[in-house]
Design a protein around this motif. Structure first.
Motif, PDB file in Angstrom:
ATOM      1  N   ARG A 269      10.609  -6.905   2.589  1.00  0.00           N
ATOM      2  CA  ARG A 269      10.473  -8.007   1.641  1.00  0.00           C
ATOM      3  C   ARG A 269       9.206  -7.831   0.802  1.00  0.00           C
ATOM      4  O   ARG A 269       8.163  -7.429   1.304  1.00  0.00           O
ATOM      5  N   ASN A 270       9.306  -8.153  -0.496  1.00  0.00           N
ATOM      6  CA  ASN A 270       8.114  -8.157  -1.349  1.00  0.00           C
ATOM      7  C   ASN A 270       7.127  -9.186  -0.830  1.00  0.00           C
ATOM      8  O   ASN A 270       7.513 -10.253  -0.367  1.00  0.00           O
ATOM      9  N   GLY A 271       5.856  -8.885  -0.898  1.00  0.00           N
ATOM     10  CA  GLY A 271       4.842  -9.809  -0.416  1.00  0.00           C
ATOM     11  C   GLY A 271       4.582  -9.696   1.069  1.00  0.00           C
ATOM     12  O   GLY A 271       3.884 -10.502   1.647  1.00  0.00           O
ATOM     13  N   ASN A 272       5.149  -8.686   1.714  1.00  0.00           N
ATOM     14  CA  ASN A 272       4.928  -8.478   3.139  1.00  0.00           C
ATOM     15  C   ASN A 272       3.453  -8.185   3.353  1.00  0.00           C
ATOM     16  O   ASN A 272       2.893  -7.293   2.732  1.00  0.00           O
ATOM     17  N   SER A 273       2.796  -8.940   4.237  1.00  0.00           N
ATOM     18  CA  SER A 273       1.355  -8.816   4.410  1.00  0.00           C
ATOM     19  C   SER A 273       0.947  -7.632   5.274  1.00  0.00           C
ATOM     20  O   SER A 273      -0.175  -7.165   5.184  1.00  0.00           O
ATOM     21  N   SER A 274       1.828  -7.117   6.115  1.00  0.00           N
ATOM     22  CA  SER A 274       1.429  -6.032   7.002  1.00  0.00           C
ATOM     23  C   SER A 274       1.901  -4.662   6.532  1.00  0.00           C
ATOM     24  O   SER A 274       1.400  -3.652   6.983  1.00  0.00           O
ATOM     25  N   ILE A 275       2.875  -4.627   5.636  1.00  0.00           N
ATOM     26  CA  ILE A 275       3.397  -3.351   5.161  1.00  0.00           C
ATOM     27  C   ILE A 275       3.276  -3.335   3.638  1.00  0.00           C
ATOM     28  O   ILE A 275       3.912  -4.117   2.953  1.00  0.00           O
ATOM     29  N   LYS A 276       2.438  -2.479   3.137  1.00  0.00           N
ATOM     30  CA  LYS A 276       2.239  -2.363   1.692  1.00  0.00           C
ATOM     31  C   LYS A 276       3.000  -1.146   1.201  1.00  0.00           C
ATOM     32  O   LYS A 276       2.683  -0.021   1.552  1.00  0.00           O
ATOM     33  N   LEU A 277       4.020  -1.371   0.403  1.00  0.00           N
ATOM     34  CA  LEU A 277       4.844  -0.276  -0.091  1.00  0.00           C
ATOM     35  C   LEU A 277       4.936  -0.313  -1.612  1.00  0.00           C
ATOM     36  O   LEU A 277       5.151  -1.364  -2.196  1.00  0.00           O
ATOM     37  N   GLU A 278       4.749   0.821  -2.197  1.00  0.00           N
ATOM     38  CA  GLU A 278       5.032   1.009  -3.608  1.00  0.00           C
ATOM     39  C   GLU A 278       5.758   2.336  -3.696  1.00  0.00           C
ATOM     40  O   GLU A 278       5.171   3.386  -3.471  1.00  0.00           O
ATOM     41  N   LYS A 279       7.047   2.285  -3.966  1.00  0.00           N
ATOM     42  CA  LYS A 279       7.851   3.501  -3.930  1.00  0.00           C
ATOM     43  C   LYS A 279       8.682   3.617  -5.192  1.00  0.00           C
ATOM     44  O   LYS A 279       9.116   2.629  -5.756  1.00  0.00           O
ATOM     45  N   ALA A 280       8.893   4.847  -5.571  1.00  0.00           N
ATOM     46  CA  ALA A 280       9.813   5.176  -6.653  1.00  0.00           C
ATOM     47  C   ALA A 280      10.565   6.424  -6.215  1.00  0.00           C
ATOM     48  O   ALA A 280       9.966   7.357  -5.682  1.00  0.00           O
ATOM     49  N   LEU A 281      11.841   6.433  -6.397  1.00  0.00           N
ATOM     50  CA  LEU A 281      12.655   7.578  -6.008  1.00  0.00           C
ATOM     51  C   LEU A 281      12.950   8.412  -7.252  1.00  0.00           C
ATOM     52  O   LEU A 281      13.490   7.908  -8.234  1.00  0.00           O
ATOM     53  N   ILE A 282      12.541   9.663  -7.211  1.00  0.00           N
ATOM     54  CA  ILE A 282      12.787  10.579  -8.309  1.00  0.00           C
ATOM     55  C   ILE A 282      13.649  11.704  -7.759  1.00  0.00           C
ATOM     56  O   ILE A 282      13.223  12.444  -6.869  1.00  0.00           O
ATOM     57  N   LEU A 283      14.857  11.789  -8.236  1.00  0.00           N
ATOM     58  CA  LEU A 283      15.775  12.808  -7.773  1.00  0.00           C
ATOM     59  C   LEU A 283      15.790  13.948  -8.776  1.00  0.00           C
ATOM     60  O   LEU A 283      16.000  13.741  -9.961  1.00  0.00           O
ATOM     61  N   PHE A 284      15.554  15.137  -8.278  1.00  0.00           N
ATOM     62  CA  PHE A 284      15.549  16.315  -9.128  1.00  0.00           C
ATOM     63  C   PHE A 284      16.332  17.395  -8.413  1.00  0.00           C
ATOM     64  O   PHE A 284      16.140  17.635  -7.230  1.00  0.00           O
TER      65      PHE A 284
END
Length: 130
Positions: A108-123
């Motif tokens: 979930r966005n705003g999760n206080s214990s897990i900070k994730l910023e991800k982008a999937l780039i398929l090549f």
């Protein structure tokens, strides 16, 4: 479609009435912990949190309105999916990265214990390597 014409003609009215009730009922929004993700399964609620994962009994205070159509079993494998991964992403390290990305969908966005910023780039290269 299996609905009598007398019931069908009031469908829109019922739907609008229900939406109006929800909009004006001022029902309290359930508070859920920000650091826990819960997924409703056939045999319980799967919980992912800072202390790991577990399956727990259903709890009506979770206010879950869905249920995925399968049971959780930690010993299950996914041979068809694994065969597909082996075909399209043969490198085991890249398979782990893809698995981590797919798992982040449930955080979930705003999760206080897990900070994730991800982008999937398929090549990929074509069949000729070009």
């Amino acid at each position: 479609m299996g609905v009598s014409k007398y019931n069908a003609r009031f469908f829109t009215f019922r739907e609008q009435l229900f939406k109006q009730f929800i909009a004006t009922a001022y029902l309290p929004a359930p508070e859920s912990p920000k650091d826990v993700v819960i997924i409703n399964l056939k045999n319980g609620t799967f919980e992912v949190g800072p202390n790991g994962t577990r399956i727990r009994p259903f709890d009506k205070s979770d206010f879950l309105t869905y249920q995925l159509p399968f049971k959780y079993n930690p010993c299950d494998t996914a041979p068809t999916f694994q065969a597909y991964l082996n075909k399209v992403v043969p490198d085991e390290q890249k398979q782990k990265i893809l698995s981590e990305y797919l798992g982040s969908v449930f955080i979930r966005n705003g999760n206080s214990s897990i900070k994730l910023e991800k982008a999937l780039i398929l090549f990929g290269t074509g069949a000729n390597g070009k």
